[in-house]
Design an enzyme around this catalytic site. Structure first.
Site, PDB file in Angstrom:
ATOM      1  N   SER A   1       2.567   9.440  -3.164  1.00 43.46           N
ATOM      2  CA  SER A   1       1.706   9.150  -2.000  1.00 43.46           C
ATOM      3  C   SER A   1       0.758  10.286  -1.693  1.00 43.46           C
ATOM      4  O   SER A   1      -0.166  10.118  -0.914  1.00 43.46           O
ATOM      5  CB  SER A   1       2.446   8.856  -0.712  1.00 43.46           C
ATOM      6  OG  SER A   1       3.737   8.725  -0.792  1.00 43.46           O
TER       7      SER A   1
ATOM      8  N   PRO B   1       9.034  12.842   1.646  1.00 39.90           N
ATOM      9  CA  PRO B   1       9.485  14.150   1.163  1.00 39.90           C
ATOM     10  C   PRO B   1       8.393  15.218   1.139  1.00 39.90           C
ATOM     11  O   PRO B   1       8.672  16.369   0.807  1.00 39.90           O
ATOM     12  CB  PRO B   1       9.946  13.832  -0.254  1.00 39.90           C
ATOM     13  CG  PRO B   1       9.069  12.697  -0.693  1.00 39.90           C
ATOM     14  CD  PRO B   1       8.822  11.877   0.544  1.00 39.90           C
TER      15      PRO B   1
ATOM     16  N   ASP C   1      11.719  12.608  16.422  1.00 36.81           N
ATOM     17  CA  ASP C   1      10.992  11.333  16.367  1.00 36.81           C
ATOM     18  C   ASP C   1       9.483  11.590  16.487  1.00 36.81           C
ATOM     19  O   ASP C   1       9.027  12.220  17.440  1.00 36.81           O
ATOM     20  CB  ASP C   1      11.489  10.478  17.547  1.00 36.81           C
ATOM     21  CG  ASP C   1      10.859   9.092  17.547  1.00 36.81           C
ATOM     22  OD1 ASP C   1       9.917   8.852  16.761  1.00 36.81           O
ATOM     23  OD2 ASP C   1      11.305   8.258  18.350  1.00 36.81           O
TER      24      ASP C   1
ATOM     25  N   ASP D   1       1.916   8.915   8.261  1.00 35.15           N
ATOM     26  CA  ASP D   1       2.231   7.915   7.233  1.00 35.15           C
ATOM     27  C   ASP D   1       3.551   7.226   7.575  1.00 35.15           C
ATOM     28  O   ASP D   1       4.282   6.795   6.688  1.00 35.15           O
ATOM     29  CB  ASP D   1       2.310   8.652   5.868  1.00 35.15           C
ATOM     30  CG  ASP D   1       2.378   7.710   4.671  1.00 35.15           C
ATOM     31  OD1 ASP D   1       1.939   6.552   4.789  1.00 35.15           O
ATOM     32  OD2 ASP D   1       2.887   8.140   3.616  1.00 35.15           O
TER      33      ASP D   1
ATOM     34  N   LYS E   1       0.184   0.083   8.150  1.00 36.08           N
ATOM     35  CA  LYS E   1       0.955  -0.686   7.162  1.00 36.08           C
ATOM     36  C   LYS E   1       0.758  -2.173   7.448  1.00 36.08           C
ATOM     37  O   LYS E   1       0.833  -2.610   8.604  1.00 36.08           O
ATOM     38  CB  LYS E   1       2.442  -0.334   7.257  1.00 36.08           C
ATOM     39  CG  LYS E   1       2.721   1.162   7.221  1.00 36.08           C
ATOM     40  CD  LYS E   1       2.556   1.762   5.839  1.00 36.08           C
ATOM     41  CE  LYS E   1       2.782   3.266   5.845  1.00 36.08           C
ATOM     42  NZ  LYS E   1       2.439   3.925   4.594  1.00 36.08           N
TER      43      LYS E   1
HETATM   44  C1  LIG Z   1       6.022   6.425   3.542  1.00 39.42           C
HETATM   45  S1  LIG Z   1       7.134   7.662   3.990  1.00 39.42           S
HETATM   46  C2  LIG Z   1       6.132   9.070   4.083  1.00 39.42           C
HETATM   47  C3  LIG Z   1       5.778   9.643   2.756  1.00 39.42           C
HETATM   48  C4  LIG Z   1       5.027  10.940   2.864  1.00 39.42           C
HETATM   49  N1  LIG Z   1       3.713  10.769   3.481  1.00 39.42           N
HETATM   50  C5  LIG Z   1       4.807  11.579   1.512  1.00 39.42           C
HETATM   51  O1  LIG Z   1       3.674  11.611   1.052  1.00 39.42           O
HETATM   52  O2  LIG Z   1       5.782  12.061   0.915  1.00 39.42           O
HETATM   53  C6  LIG Z   1       7.417   7.305   5.659  1.00 39.42           C
HETATM   54  C7  LIG Z   1       8.273   8.323   6.382  1.00 39.42           C
HETATM   55  O3  LIG Z   1       8.179   8.072   7.776  1.00 39.42           O
HETATM   56  C8  LIG Z   1       9.387   8.491   8.368  1.00 39.42           C
HETATM   57  N2  LIG Z   1       9.477   7.910   9.710  1.00 39.42           N
HETATM   58  C9  LIG Z   1       9.531   6.614  10.062  1.00 39.42           C
HETATM   59  N3  LIG Z   1       9.603   6.504  11.404  1.00 39.42           N
HETATM   60  C10 LIG Z   1       9.585   7.765  11.895  1.00 39.42           C
HETATM   61  C11 LIG Z   1       9.634   8.307  13.202  1.00 39.42           C
HETATM   62  N4  LIG Z   1       9.717   7.530  14.278  1.00 39.42           N
HETATM   63  N5  LIG Z   1       9.580   9.644  13.334  1.00 39.42           N
HETATM   64  C12 LIG Z   1       9.474  10.464  12.257  1.00 39.42           C
HETATM   65  N6  LIG Z   1       9.440   9.992  10.997  1.00 39.42           N
HETATM   66  C13 LIG Z   1       9.492   8.660  10.820  1.00 39.42           C
HETATM   67  C14 LIG Z   1      10.448   8.030   7.390  1.00 39.42           C
HETATM   68  O4  LIG Z   1      11.620   8.788   7.538  1.00 39.42           O
HETATM   69  C15 LIG Z   1       9.767   8.243   6.043  1.00 39.42           C
HETATM   70  O5  LIG Z   1      10.169   9.456   5.456  1.00 39.42           O
END
Ligand SMILES: C[S@@+](CC[C@H](N)C(=O)[O-])C[C@H]1O[C@@H](n2cnc3c(N)ncnc32)[C@H](O)[C@@H]1O
EC number: 2.1.1.186
Length: 357
Positions: free
Chosen positions: A189, A223, A261, A278, A307
């Protein structure tokens, strides 16, 4: 009748069609779309050819979310003689009196079948370019201030031929930004944010707007693919995610990882330049969050994904962008916004907002 050819991601033809029909109608250009699912292109046919040409010249391609490229068609279906494809094209450009184009692009749909045409496209380009130069259809040297002539191959024996105009087309072959995933990036990503930076920020402004030392917040960072892009530009990043961050990225010393969060996190100081996000969440919830950051003066620029797992993706994007415009307007924020379905995006689109003084 005049027609536009629009390139899009395979599977997004209905969204691309809904968008062009809607935007054209807002400019009093009425027509309908011809499409087939997973063809990676759409044809928009307008009832009033002159109005369509005016729209094509004055409406900015950058305002369309789902179209990667657009071409005003001279010939919607060209029968290419497999033993002499060049002559068919020359006859057509002569009959339309096309002159002074600055570039030729031989392209094809971004589908599995379409990609099998890439070798033919490459082989055809050199002799066709030479012949078109001799004919006067192309300028003697490549120029980026003149129209681009597009031959869009549908097969070895069928193609479409048309034009796009400089500064209102994609400068990229097939409208696609091909990027190589860096070996040490924590996720693929990473390319989404790299493409977003290259798409939304003009090269001349990158030294200031992507400058070393700027502070950034990455919501949903694990990650670390997006954080990686910020770190490699020597920014200081607060990475928000309950999930783990790539250890090598953490060793850079430029990342602070907070397992909180993303919807509750608030920056301690007003010194954040970039907010990137993201998180996999409902688009309207992400939109409210981003508007809060701008309304509170917590960031200067933001790139975030919406999304779109639902069917009517264009309608959802329109609704959410409208919501953002209304909220930022009410909050008195001056800004510029652009949204695009980038090549490295899948079921999502990327939005960029820049605060203006
Ligand atoms: C698509 S992944 C992100 C990938 C990242 N941009 C990368 O390039 O490696 C979405 C991430 O959003 C996190 N996530 C979802 N809801 C969240 C929240 N309310 N607070 C913090 N992180 C959140 C998930 O744990 C997940 O790791």
């Amino acid at each position: 009748m005049k027609q536009l050819l629009l390139y899009c991601r395979s599977g997004f033809e209905k969204d691309c069609a809904a968008e062009i029909q809607d935007k054209a109608a807002q400019h009093e250009v009425f027509g309908y779309c011809k499409l087939s699912n997973h063809s990676a292109y759409v044809i928009f046919e307008a009832y009033d050819g002159e109005a369509l040409v005016h729209f094509f010249r004055t409406f900015a391609l950058s305002q369309l979310v789902f179209a990667r490229q657009w071409v005003l068609l001279l010939e919607p279906l060209l029968e290419l003689q497999p033993h002499d494809r060049v002559s068919t094209v020359l006859d057509t450009t002569a009959s339309h009196d096309v002159q002074g184009c600055g570039q030729l692009r031989v392209e094809y749909p971004e589908t599995n079948d379409g990609k099998t045409l890439s070798t033919l496209a490459r082989k055809l380009t050199v002799p066709l370019r030479l012949a078109l130069r001799n004919q006067g259809t192309l300028t003697a040297k490549e120029r980026d201030d003149k129209p681009v002539l597009h031959l869009f191959l549908l097969s070895g024996s069928e193609a479409m031929l048309g034009l796009s105009y400089p500064k209102n087309n994609s400068p990229l072959e097939n409208g696609i930004m091909r990027l190589k995933s860096p070996k040490d990036a924590p996720s693929r990503s990473t390319l989404k944010l790299e493409e977003a930076f290259l798409t939304f920020i003009p090269a001349s402004e990158r030294p200031q707007r992507l400058a070393p030392g700027l502070n950034a917040v990455d919501l949903g960072a694990s990650p670390g693919g997006w954080t990686y892009q910020l770190v490699r530009r020597s920014m200081m990043v607060t990475a928000i995610d309950n999930g783990p961050m790539d250890p090598a990225l953490m060793e850079s010393g430029q990342v602070k990882h907070l397992q909180v969060d993303g919807f509750k996190f608030q920056p301690a100081k007003q010194n954040v330049y970039w907010l990137v996000c993201d998180m996999i969440e409902k688009p309207d919830r992400v939109a409210v969050l981003i508007c809060d950051w701008f309304s509170n003066g917590w960031c200067q620029e933001s790139i975030f994904n919406l999304k779109l797992p639902m069917k009517k993706r264009y309608e959802m994007v329109e609704q959410v962008l409208e919501q953002i415009h209304t909220r930022l307007h009410e909050a008195g924020v001056r800004y510029q916004l652009q949204a695009k379905h980038l090549y490295h995006d899948r079921e999502e689109v990327t939005v960029h907002i820049q605060r203006k003084s």
